[in-house]
Design a protein around this motif. Structure first.
Motif, short mmCIF file in Angstrom:
data_model
loop_
_atom_site.label_atom_id
_atom_site.label_comp_id
_atom_site.label_asym_id
_atom_site.label_seq_id
_atom_site.Cartn_x
_atom_site.Cartn_y
_atom_site.Cartn_z
N ASN A 9 45.42 -5.21 6.32
CA ASN A 9 43.81 -4.74 5.49
C ASN A 9 43.67 -5.08 4.13
O ASN A 9 44.76 -4.81 3.97
CB ASN A 9 43.24 -3.32 5.97
N LYS A 12 36.63 -6.33 10.84
CA LYS A 12 35.47 -6.34 11.12
C LYS A 12 34.72 -7.44 9.71
O LYS A 12 33.74 -7.95 9.90
CB LYS A 12 34.84 -5.44 9.53
N LYS A 18 38.31 -4.20 6.32
CA LYS A 18 39.17 -4.46 7.69
C LYS A 18 39.36 -5.67 8.54
O LYS A 18 38.41 -6.44 8.17
CB LYS A 18 39.35 -3.13 8.49
N LYS A 19 40.58 -6.13 8.52
CA LYS A 19 40.68 -7.20 9.61
C LYS A 19 39.57 -7.74 9.91
O LYS A 19 38.64 -8.91 10.03
CB LYS A 19 41.97 -7.85 9.29
N ILE A 68 43.04 3.16 8.57
CA ILE A 68 44.29 3.05 8.01
C ILE A 68 44.72 4.61 7.71
O ILE A 68 43.97 5.66 6.80
CB ILE A 68 43.54 1.94 6.67
N THR A 78 42.12 3.55 14.25
CA THR A 78 41.41 2.52 13.40
C THR A 78 41.11 2.79 12.09
O THR A 78 40.79 1.98 11.11
CB THR A 78 39.91 2.72 14.14
N GLN A 97 34.41 4.69 11.67
CA GLN A 97 35.20 3.41 10.97
C GLN A 97 35.97 3.12 10.12
O GLN A 97 37.08 2.73 9.41
CB GLN A 97 33.45 2.47 10.86
N ASN A 98 35.36 3.99 8.78
CA ASN A 98 36.01 4.12 7.60
C ASN A 98 35.67 5.20 6.91
O ASN A 98 34.55 5.87 7.01
CB ASN A 98 35.16 3.06 6.62
#
Lengths: 499, 167
Positions: free
Chosen positions: A271, A290, A287-288, A161, A159, A106-107
């Protein structure tokens, strides 16, 4: 894609990583046994030469042991990228193999604590979605390698960035003076409570140790002795209060400076990229999709200075309670224009502001008065029983107006607004909190009614989101049913991504 | 069942018919509490018999009276509370309500369900009953927990929801 490093073969962290792991191990050891160390220093002069020699020998052995352990951890910690998977093997005796497919990632966040800053390496944390598995943390990578890894991992994953370097002007940058303003206007009571919680934690650790070596009566005696002397003079009491206020303000300053030092926020593809921290530098990507809800908070002093802070609530994956604090992201010192900009970026938050305030039912006030009355009664009885002096009832002159003030403040700040997409819930007492929740983010909805509420035809509504619940207490039942039905309709007809 | 394509057709939670849970589950609840009370009674009796309660032994009948009153109140509460436990499955969500003095109704939309569990406790199994738990994201530990429906129905609901999620 950044191809400066080859990740198709297993590679290790930067060699400096041994140092980081070593310090981390030592830190853990110190945290567990700091009281022992303290006792050791206290009795330092009482030891004779031979005992000292053995203690040093043991200590040296321990340090060496942890160094070897750190080296082995480093040796066995290897990762590579293979066919859309990030593969990590670790463990000295118990080997673990972790494989994460790119689309579960995710990140990727970078972090630097003080030691990592000194030797100039970055900690790379890979957050995964939905699983309870521990998130992966690579303790030490050079900036180039960390960047390369990130670009490799995000190459096939939309997903995450892309692009790391941000050249444009930051959306928000808080300089030292502004940070000072922020820390001065913080909720000092809250800071005090956090500080107290820390102290209690420390105390418990002490107690555990003392009971462990069978000397807990020593500690108890000490506390009894010092607490009985407290009662004796009002002077001590006043000094204590001044000291508490001082500690409260100081801890606010320390807290704000440590966490939010050099706070910089960039907005990119809707984001948020947030950089902050003094001892531990953090870069967070928010993130927008999330974001579950946001809360805009302010208080009277902040209002005069025209600043407020925004708390973002992110979805929590699995049932990882420990990590929950990290999911709370605060941006302090936002100016009004910046708050509006953030609201515009996320859903239709500015729309809901224009609507009419709907106050919650007056029953809430009655309930709070009733509860405060009970609380007052109990405090009075307890005070009387401890001091056995009728004079203590005089405190009510101070307490009763305070309770009335607080009840009225809380009641007046409890309101809600409903637009087509967003629920706005106001709350707070001295502070003002405005929580914005898009209906489609709701996970489940509850309606609760006590026996007393039934007679007044009011209910409590609870909106459960992936990042905790939002409560709307004491609204009329007919109204609540409408909101209930509408929320369900919104959730069930929505096709938006909610996490 | 409802349509929710238009705002004018809002699914109305007050208009659906809730189903009571299986009557046999009352037996499970009562048996469970009787077991607990039996254990406590045994405890008091043994304590009294071996003179652990010396100080209050002349008044031990008061303890028994209090015990019986608590037992009766508990059973009454359980009985009337049981009648309030109801559930409803609709086209797009599942609801459960309960509570005598603290009424509570929860609705979970299928589109937010992460996983579903069907559990049977030993006593429930005897009556062929099961409980259905529905979980959503985040750390809301038990979003919805319907205890005391037949195992057959629990599995049917589970299948129904799983099918809806995968649509």
């Amino acid at each position: 894609m950044n191809n400066t490093f080859d990740f198709s073969q297993f590679s290790k962290q930067s060699k400096k990583g041994i140092l980081i792991i070593y310090f981390k191990l030592l830190y853990k050891l110190l945290k567990a046994f700091w009281v022992l160390l303290f006792l050791f220093f206290q009795k330092f002069s009482k030891f004779n030469q031979t005992t000292l020699f053995y203690i040093y020998l043991g200590l040296g052995f321990l340090l060496l042991f942890f160094l070897i352990r750190a080296f082995l951890i480093y040796q066995n910690f290897q990762f590579k990228v293979d066919k859309n998977h990030f593969i990590l093997k670790q463990g000295i005796l118990k080997k673990t193999n972790t494989s994460i497919s790119f689309d579960r990632i995710q990140n990727i966040n970078f972090k630097q604590n003080i030691i990592q800053q000194l030797i100039n390496v970055y900690e790379v944390n890979i957050e995964t979605a939905g699983s309870n598995k521990t998130e992966i943390s690579i303790k030490a990578l050079s900036f180039q390698k960390a960047k390369a890894l990130k670009s490799q991992l995000s190459f096939h994953n939309s997903t995450i960035i892309k692009e790391e370097i941000v050249a444009e002007k930051p959306f928000l940058k808080i300089n030292l003076l502004e940070l000072l303003k922020v820390s001065f206007t913080e909720n000092h009571l809250q800071s005090l409570l956090i500080f107290m919680a820390l102290l209690v934690g420390l105390f418990q650790q002490l107690e555990q140790l003392f009971s462990g070596i069978g000397k807990d009566h020593l500690l108890n005696e000490y506390i009894e002795k010092s607490s009985s002397s407290f009662h004796q003079s009002i002077f001590v009491f006043i000094v204590l209060i001044i000291l508490l206020i001082f500690i409260a303000i100081l801890s606010s300053f320390v807290r704000i400076f440590l966490f939010h030092f050099n706070l910089t926020v960039f907005i990119k593809d809707q984001n948020f990229e947030i950089y902050q921290g003094l001892l531990t530098k953090k870069s967070i990507i928010l993130k927008k999709d999330k974001i579950q809800s946001i809360t805009v908070s302010t208080n009277p002093i902040k209002k005069i200075l025209g600043i407020s802070f925004i708390t973002f609530k992110q979805a929590v994956s699995g049932k990882v309670n420990k990590k929950r604090k990290d999911k709370l992201i605060r941006i302090v010192g936002c100016k009004k224009a910046q708050v509006n900009r953030i609201k515009e970026l996320l859903f239709n938050f500015s729309e809901v502001d224009q609507l009419e305030r709907k106050q919650v039912h007056v029953y809430l006030k009655r309930r709070m008065y009733f509860l405060s009355f009970l609380l007052l009664l109990i405090t009075n009885v307890v005070f009387y029983l401890t001091f056995l002096d009728k004079l203590v009832f005089l405190t009510n002159i101070l307490l009763v107006p305070l309770f009335i003030l607080i009840v009225n403040l809380i009641f007046n700040k409890r309101f809600y607004k409903i637009s087509d997409d967003v629920l706005l819930v106001g709350s707070g007492s001295f502070d003002t909190h405005l929580t914005y929740l898009p209906f489609f983010k709701v996970q489940n909805i509850k309606m609760m009614q006590t026996f007393f509420q039934e007679r007044n035809k009011v209910v409590d509504l609870v909106f459960q989101t992936a990042s905790g619940e939002i409560k709307l207490p004491c609204i009329e039942k007919s109204e609540a049913i409408k909101i209930y039905n509408y929320t369900l309709f919104k959730v069930e007809s929505s096709t938006n991504l909610w996490m | 069942m409802f349509e929710n394509e238009f705002v004018s057709n809002l699914p109305n939670i007050t208009e659906i018919t809730f189903k009571p849970i299986n009557k046999n589950y009352l037996k499970v609840i009562l048996l469970n509490s009787l077991l607990l009370f039996g254990a406590i009674l045994m405890g008091i009796f043994i304590a009294n018999h071996y003179n652990f309660l010396d100080a209050i032994s002349p008044y031990v009948y008061l303890v028994y009276i209090a015990f019986i009153i608590v037992l009766i109140i508990t059973i009454l509460l359980l009985y009337f509370g049981f009648k309030k436990r109801k559930y409803a499955v609709r086209e797009k969500d599942i609801s459960y309500k309960s509570g005598l003095f603290f009424q509570k109704i929860t609705t979970v939309p299928f589109s937010r369900v992460q996983h579903i569990e069907v559990d049977e406790s030993p006593l429930s199994r005897f009556f062929k009953l099961a409980s259905l738990s529905v979980f959503t994201a985040g750390d809301s530990s038990d979003d919805l927990d319907i205890k005391g429906i037949t195992k057959k129905e629990a599995i049917e609901i589970k299948e129904f929801i799983s099918q809806k999620i995968n649509e």
